[in-house]
Structures are given as C-alpha cells and as structure tokens.
Design a protein around this motif. Sequence first.
Motif, PDB file in Angstrom:
ATOM      1  N   GLY A  63       0.743  -0.943   0.028  1.00 56.33           N
ATOM      2  CA  GLY A  63       0.138  -0.038   0.051  1.00 56.33           C
ATOM      3  C   GLY A  63       1.023   1.478   0.074  1.00 56.33           C
ATOM      4  N   TRP A  93       5.223  -1.290   2.958  1.00 54.55           N
ATOM      5  CA  TRP A  93       4.760   0.176   2.750  1.00 54.55           C
ATOM      6  C   TRP A  93       5.442   1.244   1.797  1.00 54.55           C
ATOM      7  CZ3 TRP A  93      -0.953   1.843   3.400  1.00 54.55           C
ATOM      8  CH2 TRP A  93      -1.506   0.918   3.987  1.00 54.55           C
ATOM      9  N   PRO A 129      -4.139  -0.107  -0.934  1.00 61.39           N
ATOM     10  CA  PRO A 129      -4.560   0.933  -0.104  1.00 61.39           C
ATOM     11  C   PRO A 129      -3.911   2.344  -0.165  1.00 61.39           C
ATOM     12  CG  PRO A 129      -3.531  -1.331   0.780  1.00 61.39           C
ATOM     13  CD  PRO A 129      -4.061  -1.417  -0.205  1.00 61.39           C
ATOM     14  N   SER A 131      -3.202   5.017   3.241  1.00 56.81           N
ATOM     15  CA  SER A 131      -3.741   5.285   3.709  1.00 56.81           C
ATOM     16  C   SER A 131      -2.804   7.325   4.297  1.00 56.81           C
ATOM     17  CB  SER A 131      -3.080   4.803   5.297  1.00 56.81           C
ATOM     18  OG  SER A 131      -3.276   3.646   5.654  1.00 56.81           O
ATOM     19  N   ARG A 158     -10.004   3.907  -1.430  1.00 56.80           N
ATOM     20  CA  ARG A 158      -8.750   2.712  -1.113  1.00 56.80           C
ATOM     21  C   ARG A 158      -8.325   3.066  -0.117  1.00 56.80           C
ATOM     22  NH1 ARG A 158      -5.320   4.305  -6.487  1.00 56.80           N
ATOM     23  NH2 ARG A 158      -3.631   3.192  -5.344  1.00 56.80           N
ATOM     24  N   PHE A 159      -9.223   4.229   0.906  1.00 54.26           N
ATOM     25  CA  PHE A 159      -8.538   4.463   2.089  1.00 54.26           C
ATOM     26  C   PHE A 159      -8.655   3.753   2.759  1.00 54.26           C
ATOM     27  CE2 PHE A 159      -9.947   9.953   0.939  1.00 54.26           C
ATOM     28  CZ  PHE A 159      -8.575   9.802   0.769  1.00 54.26           C
ATOM     29  N   ARG A 160      -7.345   2.739   4.097  1.00 56.92           N
ATOM     30  CA  ARG A 160      -7.497   1.973   4.107  1.00 56.92           C
ATOM     31  C   ARG A 160      -7.626   3.127   6.046  1.00 56.92           C
ATOM     32  NH1 ARG A 160      -4.440  -2.252   5.403  1.00 56.92           N
ATOM     33  NH2 ARG A 160      -5.591  -3.127   2.816  1.00 56.92           N
ATOM     34  N   THR A 161      -6.603   4.215   6.205  1.00 63.14           N
ATOM     35  CA  THR A 161      -6.758   4.779   7.832  1.00 63.14           C
ATOM     36  C   THR A 161      -5.694   6.026   7.796  1.00 63.14           C
ATOM     37  OG1 THR A 161      -6.313   2.741   9.302  1.00 63.14           O
ATOM     38  CG2 THR A 161      -6.130   4.809  10.447  1.00 63.14           C
ATOM     39  N   ALA A 204     -14.072   6.203   6.185  1.00 63.95           N
ATOM     40  CA  ALA A 204     -12.835   5.385   6.700  1.00 63.95           C
ATOM     41  C   ALA A 204     -12.750   5.334   7.431  1.00 63.95           C
ATOM     42  CB  ALA A 204     -12.129   6.163   6.078  1.00 63.95           C
ATOM     43  N   ARG A 205     -12.138   4.311   8.203  1.00 67.90           N
ATOM     44  CA  ARG A 205     -11.177   3.923   9.203  1.00 67.90           C
ATOM     45  C   ARG A 205     -10.282   5.428   9.712  1.00 67.90           C
ATOM     46  NH1 ARG A 205      -8.883  -1.147   9.951  1.00 67.90           N
ATOM     47  NH2 ARG A 205      -6.845  -0.186   9.000  1.00 67.90           N
ATOM     48  N   THR A 260      -1.283   0.491   8.692  1.00 69.72           N
ATOM     49  CA  THR A 260      -1.606  -0.901   7.926  1.00 69.72           C
ATOM     50  C   THR A 260      -2.349  -1.677   7.988  1.00 69.72           C
ATOM     51  OG1 THR A 260       0.457  -1.072   9.595  1.00 69.72           O
ATOM     52  CG2 THR A 260       1.252  -0.067   7.627  1.00 69.72           C
ATOM     53  N   PRO A 262      -4.786  -4.377   7.602  1.00 70.89           N
ATOM     54  CA  PRO A 262      -6.079  -4.755   7.103  1.00 70.89           C
ATOM     55  C   PRO A 262      -7.558  -4.289   7.449  1.00 70.89           C
ATOM     56  CG  PRO A 262      -5.034  -6.760   8.610  1.00 70.89           C
ATOM     57  CD  PRO A 262      -4.916  -5.423   9.577  1.00 70.89           C
TER      58      PRO A 262
END
Length: 262
Positions: A63, A93, A129, A131, A158-161, A204-205, A260, A262
Amino acid sequence: MELDDAYANGAYIDDAAAYPPRWASAASGFRAALGARAEIALPYGPAARQVLDLFHPETPPMGTAIFVHGGYWLKFDRSSWSHLARGLLARGWAVAMPSYDLCPAVPIATITRQIAQAVQYVARHSTGPLSIAGHSAGGHLSARMLDRALIPAEVAARFRTILPISPLSDLRPLRRTSMNADFRMTMADATAESPILMQNRHDARVAIWVGADERPAFLDQARWLAEAWDIPHVIAPGRHHFDVIDLLQDADSDLVDMLTAP
C-alpha cells in the motif's frame, strides 16, 4: 494576542530550537541511504512547491501511506521528515511526502486543495490501499481529505486509515492568535476549513493520536475532533508536540500498526 500562548509549542518543550535541524539532518541521511528507492521532487501540481518525495520498500508495496507535515501552514517542507517513513517502509508500504505552498503566500484553503491534488496524484501512480497521516497543521490537512467535495469517491474507496496526529481540528480559535496576520482567516474561512464542522465526509477508518504532554489547546483540539466524529482517540503518555511523531520510525509501533492494519 489572546491565544498566542495557548498555541505556542516550542516555548514549553526543552531545547525546542534543536529539533528542526535534527529533523533535517536525520531526513537527509535517510534519503541518502535509500538511494534509488527514493524518488525526489515529483511534481503533483503547477506550483514550485507542489512536489512530493516517494519512498519505496524493498519489495512490491502492500500500500502507500501519505505523510503531511506540520508547521502551522507557515513553515517547513517535505525534506525535514523523510526519516519518518522508516517504520512504514519496513512494513512493506511505500511512503509519499508532499510539500505545499505556505501562508501568507496562499490561504489555508488553497493548501487543502493542493494536498487533495497530491493524494489524487499518489492514487493515480499506485495500486492498493492508501493511508494518510498528518501532524499538527498536517493533521488538519489529513482530516480534510475525507471531504467529499475534495476527493473523488473512487480514490476514497481505497482509503485504509486516516490518522490525524495532534491535529488542528477547529480553526476558529486561531483567529485570536497573531498568526492570523498571515492566515488572514475570516470566520467564514475558519468555519469552512474546520474538520470538526465537516458534514459530507467519506467513510473511512479514522483515529486521533496526541501526546499526553502537549499543550492543553492541542489536547482539546484532538478531543474535539474525536467527539465530533465519534472516533478512537489515543493519548500517548510521555509525548509532547515535537516527539509524538517519532514512533512512525518504529515498524512495531501502534502508529504504524494503525496505518497498515487490514
């Protein structure tokens, strides 16, 4: 002015003046050690400061994380923070670090739009992803990337965090500091740029991170955003405004885990 002391960080940190040259030296050495794995000054927009550095892990990236620096929208550029990519690179990453124009040359709203351009540039030139972490003013900018008016849905998907660190989440108090001579914010400007007042947000998270030893104003700013968005709020013991980001260098740190996971 009335709130100058409340938002003064360096005055309450031992040997504060030593931090910027230390950051710059560590960042320069880190870039040099990466060699060809560091792509420097990639243009993401038309302005001279609209460039980013992209650091690659040793293996195909899992990511890409974007780190947005702070400095009250008045100081610094991407070159002082490269070493903060260490922990994410060790986790496989890639890391992008953009510069942006500064106040008073441009208003804060223009800086926000520039970071949105940087995020979309990274999305176009990567897979997997994304972040976003940002510190202080960069925390404000990272939170603003959830605005549906700034970031297309296909990128936000696509945002993870999103991880604002010691963020400025309500800009209205800053109008009562001397810095507003450079920000030139009206109340309407401050309202429009305050993450705590954002309503039309991407899902998003999101988590907030702040140091326990920071100025009360920054503890308040972090809490206000956590409460407004109903999101997790970590208060890191023993950390102040200048060293709260250091854990990004540690691949096993909670900060890197958050970005990072999941």
